[in-house]
Design a protein around this motif. Structure first.
Motif, PDB file in Angstrom:
ATOM      1  N   ASP A 167       7.834 -30.951   8.136  1.00 37.99           N
ATOM      2  CA  ASP A 167       6.793 -31.155   9.228  1.00 37.99           C
ATOM      3  C   ASP A 167       5.693 -30.107   9.246  1.00 37.99           C
ATOM      4  O   ASP A 167       5.781 -29.130   8.843  1.00 37.99           O
ATOM      5  CB  ASP A 167       7.383 -31.540  10.641  1.00 37.99           C
ATOM      6  N   GLY A 168       4.513 -30.416  10.120  1.00 41.34           N
ATOM      7  CA  GLY A 168       3.538 -29.279  10.184  1.00 41.34           C
ATOM      8  C   GLY A 168       3.540 -28.773  11.103  1.00 41.34           C
ATOM      9  O   GLY A 168       2.573 -27.706  11.579  1.00 41.34           O
TER      10      GLY A 168
ATOM     11  N   SER B  68      -0.402 -30.629   9.393  1.00 40.68           N
ATOM     12  CA  SER B  68       0.273 -31.548   8.465  1.00 40.68           C
ATOM     13  C   SER B  68      -0.621 -31.883   7.198  1.00 40.68           C
ATOM     14  O   SER B  68      -0.103 -31.882   5.948  1.00 40.68           O
ATOM     15  CB  SER B  68       0.914 -32.636   8.887  1.00 40.68           C
TER      16      SER B  68
END
Length: 293
Positions: A131-132, A41
């Protein structure tokens, strides 16, 4: 905007994937990024900031499950690179389904986080939450992915085929401080499934891991088994932990936190060891039912 990997061109190298990610980001007007502070992230937030500036808002959920050292790392990162960032209070512990610590605990945590992120995004007129998650994550059982799907959270790193190795390669290229940062899931991940998550346990874990860090260990976990503390350290660090003088320091640091017993796991650190234990216990229960004594 189509980011379905089925329709993406073949991207082979990490550099090609980054070019594609940048082109995709330039087509967005603004977005919110769930920034945990981990390598994935952090990389996404950094690249988004390069392309969109303050139209990219990185947000970190803050709760008792997030260690103070992780909050400090996030603060240093966003300050160093000038990212637009906010901490957002999350309240997953108020949810009995989360506090009961089932095998899918992460689903309830991510549901709360993404709900809060979408609320903030809508307040600010931001159309996208990301999101990551990376491509390697898709091959693992991750209850949080269900929450992302339910709430239409995008995962551009996964969609463009970034593996963990790709992300570390590009992170080193940009000389980001997260390049070699070990994975650090939330403090609740140190509590075996089925044993309740409480503020007291999270506090003991955080203080215990701070003590391990102060003693010079780099990669470790403090697993909370009620009155027993099970310390996992990286295998290359095991000889140091086994030294009698160091063992005495570990005991002196951890027993005051409420543990009656302090143990060192001879298998060393391994991510997800509590998940492995849960599967092992389930298999034993099934075997017992099939072949009762």
């Amino acid at each position: 905007m189509d980011t379905d990997p089925v329709h993406l061109p073949s991207l082979t190298t990490a550099t090609e994937k980054e070019h594609a990610l940048r082109a995709w980001l330039r087509e967005t007007t603004s977005l919110v990024i769930a920034l945990s502070g981990g390598v994935d992230s952090s990389y996404l937030a950094f690249i988004a900031h390069q392309e969109l500036g303050h139209a990219a808002l990185a947000v970190t959920g803050r709760s008792p499950s997030l260690a103070a050292v992780e909050r400090a790392d996030v603060t240093r990162f966003v300050t160093r690179y000038g990212l637009r960032h906010a901490f957002l209070e999350t309240h997953e512990l108020d949810n009995p389904a989360y506090a009961a610590n089932p095998i899918d605990r992460c689903y309830f945590c991510k549901t709360e986080l993404f709900r809060q992120l979408w609320s903030l995004a809508k307040q600010q007129g931001i159309p996208l939450v990301c999101d990551g998650t990376n491509a390697d994550d898709l091959a693992e059982v991750r209850p949080g992915r269900r929450a992302a799907g339910e709430q239409a959270v995008a995962s551009p790193l996964a969609q463009f085929g970034f593996t963990k190795a790709d992300i570390r390669e590009r992170t080193r290229h940009w000389e980001l401080p997260t390049a070699d940062k070990p994975a650090s899931p939330c403090l609740a991940s140190r509590i075996p499934h089925g044993q309740p998550v409480t503020i007291g346990k999270l506090t003991a874990i955080e203080r215990g891991e701070a003590a391990l860090r102060a003693l010079g260990f780099r990669e470790f976990r403090l697993r909370h088994h009620d009155r027993l503390a099970r310390v996992e350290v990286a295998r290359q660090e095991l000889p140091r932990a086994l030294d009698p003088a160091m063992a005495a320091q570990l005991v002196a640091a951890l027993k005051p936190l409420g543990f009656a017993f302090v143990t060192l796991d001879l298998e060393g650190f391994r991510s997800g060891s509590l998940n492995d234990a849960a599967v092992h216990n389930a298999n034993l229960e099934e075997l017992s039912e099939r072949h009762p004594l």
